[in-house]
Motif scaffolding. Structure first.
Motif, PDB file in Angstrom:
ATOM      1  N   ASP A  48      17.655 -71.678 -33.658  1.00 54.05           N
ATOM      2  CA  ASP A  48      17.476 -70.840 -34.844  1.00 54.05           C
ATOM      3  C   ASP A  48      18.157 -71.460 -36.054  1.00 54.05           C
ATOM      4  O   ASP A  48      17.624 -71.436 -37.179  1.00 54.05           O
ATOM      5  CB  ASP A  48      18.034 -69.436 -34.595  1.00 54.05           C
ATOM      6  N   ASP A  55       5.776 -73.808 -39.732  1.00 54.16           N
ATOM      7  CA  ASP A  55       6.336 -72.799 -40.638  1.00 54.16           C
ATOM      8  C   ASP A  55       7.498 -72.047 -39.966  1.00 54.16           C
ATOM      9  O   ASP A  55       7.572 -70.827 -39.992  1.00 54.16           O
ATOM     10  CB  ASP A  55       5.234 -71.815 -41.073  1.00 54.16           C
ATOM     11  N   LYS A  56       8.394 -72.831 -39.339  1.00 52.44           N
ATOM     12  CA  LYS A  56       9.610 -72.313 -38.696  1.00 52.44           C
ATOM     13  C   LYS A  56       9.338 -71.443 -37.472  1.00 52.44           C
ATOM     14  O   LYS A  56      10.204 -70.689 -37.033  1.00 52.44           O
ATOM     15  CB  LYS A  56      10.483 -71.549 -39.705  1.00 52.44           C
ATOM     16  N   GLN A  57       8.122 -71.554 -36.917  1.00 48.41           N
ATOM     17  CA  GLN A  57       7.774 -70.842 -35.689  1.00 48.41           C
ATOM     18  C   GLN A  57       7.635 -71.846 -34.546  1.00 48.41           C
ATOM     19  O   GLN A  57       7.016 -72.892 -34.713  1.00 48.41           O
ATOM     20  CB  GLN A  57       6.467 -70.066 -35.857  1.00 48.41           C
ATOM     21  N   LEU A  58       8.220 -71.539 -33.384  1.00 51.02           N
ATOM     22  CA  LEU A  58       8.183 -72.437 -32.238  1.00 51.02           C
ATOM     23  C   LEU A  58       6.964 -72.171 -31.359  1.00 51.02           C
ATOM     24  O   LEU A  58       6.688 -71.024 -30.998  1.00 51.02           O
ATOM     25  CB  LEU A  58       9.438 -72.250 -31.374  1.00 51.02           C
ATOM     26  N   ILE A  59       6.239 -73.232 -31.017  1.00 52.19           N
ATOM     27  CA  ILE A  59       5.138 -73.140 -30.056  1.00 52.19           C
ATOM     28  C   ILE A  59       5.493 -74.058 -28.884  1.00 52.19           C
ATOM     29  O   ILE A  59       5.507 -75.281 -29.041  1.00 52.19           O
ATOM     30  CB  ILE A  59       3.806 -73.587 -30.671  1.00 52.19           C
ATOM     31  N   PHE A 117       2.065 -67.624 -29.119  1.00 47.16           N
ATOM     32  CA  PHE A 117       2.431 -68.311 -30.350  1.00 47.16           C
ATOM     33  C   PHE A 117       1.227 -68.871 -31.081  1.00 47.16           C
ATOM     34  O   PHE A 117       1.332 -69.335 -32.191  1.00 47.16           O
ATOM     35  CB  PHE A 117       3.411 -69.457 -30.042  1.00 47.16           C
ATOM     36  N   LEU A 151      16.017 -74.287 -37.296  1.00 51.57           N
ATOM     37  CA  LEU A 151      14.828 -73.815 -38.010  1.00 51.57           C
ATOM     38  C   LEU A 151      15.160 -73.329 -39.406  1.00 51.57           C
ATOM     39  O   LEU A 151      14.410 -73.562 -40.353  1.00 51.57           O
ATOM     40  CB  LEU A 151      14.148 -72.701 -37.208  1.00 51.57           C
ATOM     41  N   ARG A 152      16.286 -72.652 -39.548  1.00 53.22           N
ATOM     42  CA  ARG A 152      16.674 -72.156 -40.872  1.00 53.22           C
ATOM     43  C   ARG A 152      16.972 -73.300 -41.825  1.00 53.22           C
ATOM     44  O   ARG A 152      16.779 -73.179 -43.034  1.00 53.22           O
ATOM     45  CB  ARG A 152      17.903 -71.246 -40.747  1.00 53.22           C
ATOM     46  N   TYR A 199       8.452 -78.816 -28.340  1.00 52.30           N
ATOM     47  CA  TYR A 199       7.888 -77.693 -29.085  1.00 52.30           C
ATOM     48  C   TYR A 199       7.147 -78.239 -30.296  1.00 52.30           C
ATOM     49  O   TYR A 199       7.488 -79.294 -30.835  1.00 52.30           O
ATOM     50  CB  TYR A 199       8.976 -76.734 -29.585  1.00 52.30           C
ATOM     51  N   VAL A 245       6.646 -77.116 -34.120  1.00 58.89           N
ATOM     52  CA  VAL A 245       7.206 -76.191 -35.099  1.00 58.89           C
ATOM     53  C   VAL A 245       6.240 -76.092 -36.268  1.00 58.89           C
ATOM     54  O   VAL A 245       5.898 -77.101 -36.892  1.00 58.89           O
ATOM     55  CB  VAL A 245       8.591 -76.651 -35.599  1.00 58.89           C
ATOM     56  N   GLN A 265       6.305 -76.610 -44.492  1.00 60.14           N
ATOM     57  CA  GLN A 265       5.482 -75.859 -43.555  1.00 60.14           C
ATOM     58  C   GLN A 265       4.656 -76.755 -42.638  1.00 60.14           C
ATOM     59  O   GLN A 265       3.990 -76.265 -41.737  1.00 60.14           O
ATOM     60  CB  GLN A 265       4.538 -74.930 -44.325  1.00 60.14           C
TER      61      GLN A 265
END
Length: 380
Positions: free
Chosen positions: A282, A313-317, A189, A285-286, A309, A311, A291
């Motif tokens: 999900d 830009d809607k990406q999980l790390i 990620f 996130l939506r 986590y 987050v 960002q």
């Protein structure tokens, strides 16, 4: 391969296919043995043995030429040749010849040599480096202390090779070299491999560890004391109560109060969001906008967090940390690893953490008088 040689030559010379298509048709040519065999068919000369023999033959004369070079090029070559003198290794000697030759011809050696070779050679010539390689070879991973030692070795090597102020591009090459040489350390990620590792290479081990090492002992109770001097509200009292509980680690929430233009609850929402583990991530996130990075704490209840986590830009790390303090440490670092600006409503908080806790760019960062006042109270 011998029988299909004429077909391949026709394919290459006349069809000129894309590399990807050519690799699909002739995968053996993308292996070292296949390249050597094909070169022999085309030129009737053995590629590797011929090249290495000639390289070794001319090495001494080349070294004499390189050592007489002056100016900036001479300094760069001198640093490379110093590696050769430290280790009696034919492979390192050959690499030094090629790198010096490239610089002598006004070209960039980084365009030829892969980053993992740079990292491997740095480890081989530094005390303890071989132990790092051996541990990974036997365990397929590195312990936390060994990973820290790895970064310290490479930080020292970067300084030797590139001076005290190492360009960010060079630091990123070292980070890429680490995850290429040690692939199990790669975080899929992270843009360059490993979030904490990337931050370590940008600022060094001492800076990277300051939040976790100093917060509880040097900052936490002083910040709580200062927060109690603020105008009390229901939300602030709730955060202070949570911060003073030894079993809770809601440091990220209470710190948000320092931004006066938004409420404490709004600051918390900008920085950390609780997600019930039985619900869809999900869908969460939506539904989120913006960002800027924030912490997503997932669990059955807010007092029972299973995973943290970051987050972006809607990406999980996924966080390595298991506490909210550790998660905040990774949240802060994500701004530098991903080159992101601070959330506008939390600029004062992040600036305080940047300059006071991590001591990053203290003299060049634009700070408010409130931050300077708070730092003086905490550190004096």
């Amino acid at each position: 391969m011998e029988k299909t040689f004429s077909h391949r030559r026709l394919d290459i010379v006349e069809e000129r296919p894309m590399i990807g298509d050519f690799k699909d048709r002739w995968p053996a040519l993308f292996q070292e043995s296949g390249v050597n065999e094909e070169f022999l068919r085309i030129t009737t000369k053995p590629l590797q043995t011929k090249f290495l023999a000639q390289l070794d033959h001319f090495s001494e004369k080349l070294f004499q030429i390189f050592e007489s070079q002056g100016g900036v090029k001479g300094q760069k070559i001198k640093r490379i040749l110093a590696i050769k003198d430290e280790r009696d290794d034919i492979e390192i000697r050959r690499e030094c010849v090629l790198k010096s030759l490239i610089i002598y011809l006004n070209e960039d050696p980084d365009s030829l040599f892969k980053e993992y070779l740079m990292v491997e050679n740095a480890l081989l010539r530094k005390p303890g480096g071989e132990d790092v390689l051996e541990e990974y070879k036997s365990e397929n991973t590195l312990t936390h202390s060994t990973r820290r030692h790895l970064v310290n070795i490479l930080t020292s090597h970067m300084t030797e090779m590139h001076g005290r102020i190492v360009p960010r591009q060079q630091k990123e090459k070292y980070a890429l070299g680490i995850i290429t040489l040690f692939p199990s350390l790669k975080d899929p990620f992270s843009p360059k491999g490993y979030l904490n590792q990337d931050f370590l290479l940008l600022f060094g081990g001492e800076t990277a560890s300051k939040m976790l090492e100093k917060w509880d002992t040097a900052f936490k109770y002083k910040v709580i004391k200062e927060a109690k001097q603020l105008t009390q509200s229901k939300e602030l009292c709730r955060l202070l109560n949570a911060a003073e509980k030894p079993t809770e680690n809601d440091d990220t929430s209470k710190s948000g109060r320092k931004r006066s233009k938004i409420s404490a609850s709004d600051a918390v929402e900008k920085m950390v969001h609780f997600h019930k583990s039985c619900c869809s991530i999900d869908e969460h996130l939506r539904g989120r906008k913006g960002q800027q990075p924030y912490i997503l704490a997932a669990g059955r209840t807010q007092n029972k967090i299973d995973n943290f986590y970051i987050v972006v830009d809607k990406q999980l790390i996924p966080c390595q940390a298991t506490s909210s303090l550790g998660a905040f440490d990774e949240l802060f670092k994500s701004h530098y690893v991903f080159n992101l600006s601070y959330e506008e409503s939390l600029v004062q908080l992040y600036t305080f953490v940047q300059t006071t806790v991590y001591n990053i760019d203290v003299t060049t960062t634009d700070e408010s008088p409130r931050i300077r006042e708070l730092r003086a109270k905490l550190l004096n």
